[in-house]
Design an enzyme around this catalytic site. Structure first.
Site, mmCIF file in Angstrom:
data_model
loop_
_atom_site.group_PDB
_atom_site.id
_atom_site.type_symbol
_atom_site.label_atom_id
_atom_site.label_comp_id
_atom_site.label_asym_id
_atom_site.label_seq_id
_atom_site.Cartn_x
_atom_site.Cartn_y
_atom_site.Cartn_z
ATOM 1 N N HIS A 7 0.826 -1.209 0.000
ATOM 2 C CA HIS A 7 0.000 0.000 0.000
ATOM 3 C C HIS A 7 0.854 1.249 0.000
ATOM 4 O O HIS A 7 2.039 1.210 0.317
ATOM 5 C CB HIS A 7 -0.978 0.032 1.185
ATOM 6 C CG HIS A 7 -0.327 0.031 2.542
ATOM 7 N ND1 HIS A 7 -0.041 -1.116 3.241
ATOM 8 C CD2 HIS A 7 0.093 1.047 3.341
ATOM 9 C CE1 HIS A 7 0.509 -0.814 4.412
ATOM 10 N NE2 HIS A 7 0.615 0.497 4.492
ATOM 11 N N HIS A 79 4.011 7.066 3.900
ATOM 12 C CA HIS A 79 4.933 5.947 3.733
ATOM 13 C C HIS A 79 4.441 5.026 2.621
ATOM 14 O O HIS A 79 3.300 5.120 2.182
ATOM 15 C CB HIS A 79 5.116 5.153 5.046
ATOM 16 C CG HIS A 79 3.879 4.459 5.555
ATOM 17 N ND1 HIS A 79 3.008 5.030 6.449
ATOM 18 C CD2 HIS A 79 3.368 3.226 5.295
ATOM 19 C CE1 HIS A 79 2.030 4.182 6.723
ATOM 20 N NE2 HIS A 79 2.209 3.071 6.022
ATOM 21 N N GLU A 130 7.686 0.933 5.033
ATOM 22 C CA GLU A 130 7.139 -0.100 5.903
ATOM 23 C C GLU A 130 7.341 -1.448 5.211
ATOM 24 O O GLU A 130 7.160 -1.556 4.002
ATOM 25 C CB GLU A 130 5.634 0.155 6.111
ATOM 26 C CG GLU A 130 4.939 -0.879 6.988
ATOM 27 C CD GLU A 130 3.445 -0.576 7.181
ATOM 28 O OE1 GLU A 130 2.867 0.174 6.374
ATOM 29 O OE2 GLU A 130 2.870 -1.094 8.150
HETATM 30 CO CO CO Z 1 1.158 1.239 6.330
#
Ligand code: CO
Length: 134
Positions: A7, A79, A130
């Site tokens: 994502h 992020h 991440e």
């Molecule tokens: Co995230």
């Protein structure tokens, strides 16, 4: 080592407006808002055919998103999340290469119920990364 883009997370000053924009203007499939108090965020998940967008808004006093929105009042990309097959192996390999893992380096359970880690943005071209075990 890294796999799919899981994502892209975007911090937004107005969650309802951002969700409506993705739903009505961009024509995406948008889920209802979800509170995640342990992460200090209220989040709206947007499904795309090949990945997801997460619209993030601060929740509570100690939200990690609040400072970001102070510096970026219009919102911005917060992020990006890459999938890895083995998060501890990925962490060890990155550390051996000199990258900094945020926090104590132990994976936490992220927004999707899977272990995640964050990497220092200064080590990745100014981008908070991440990693999610998937
Ligand atoms: Co995230």
């Amino acid at each position: 080592m890294i796999g799919r883009l899981n994502h892209v997370a975007i911090a937004v000053p107005d969650l309802e407006a951002a969700a409506a924009q993705y739903r009505d203007v961009l024509g995406a499939q948008v889920h209802p808002p979800q509170d995640e108090p342990e992460h200090g965020v209220r989040v709206v998940f947007v499904d795309l055919p090949n990945t997801k967008i997460e619209l993030l808004h601060p929740l509570g006093e100690a939200s990690p998103i609040a400072g970001f929105l102070e510096k970026n009042p219009a919102g911005g990309i917060h992020h990006i999340c890459y999938e890895v097959a083995d998060i501890r192996a990925a962490r060890d390999r990155l550390r051996a290469g000199g990258a900094r893992v945020l926090g104590d380096g132990e994976p936490r359970i992220g927004a999707h119920g899977k272990p995640v880690l964050f990497l220092h943005p200064k080590d990745f071209n100014g981008t908070l990364v991440e990693l999610e075990e998937a």
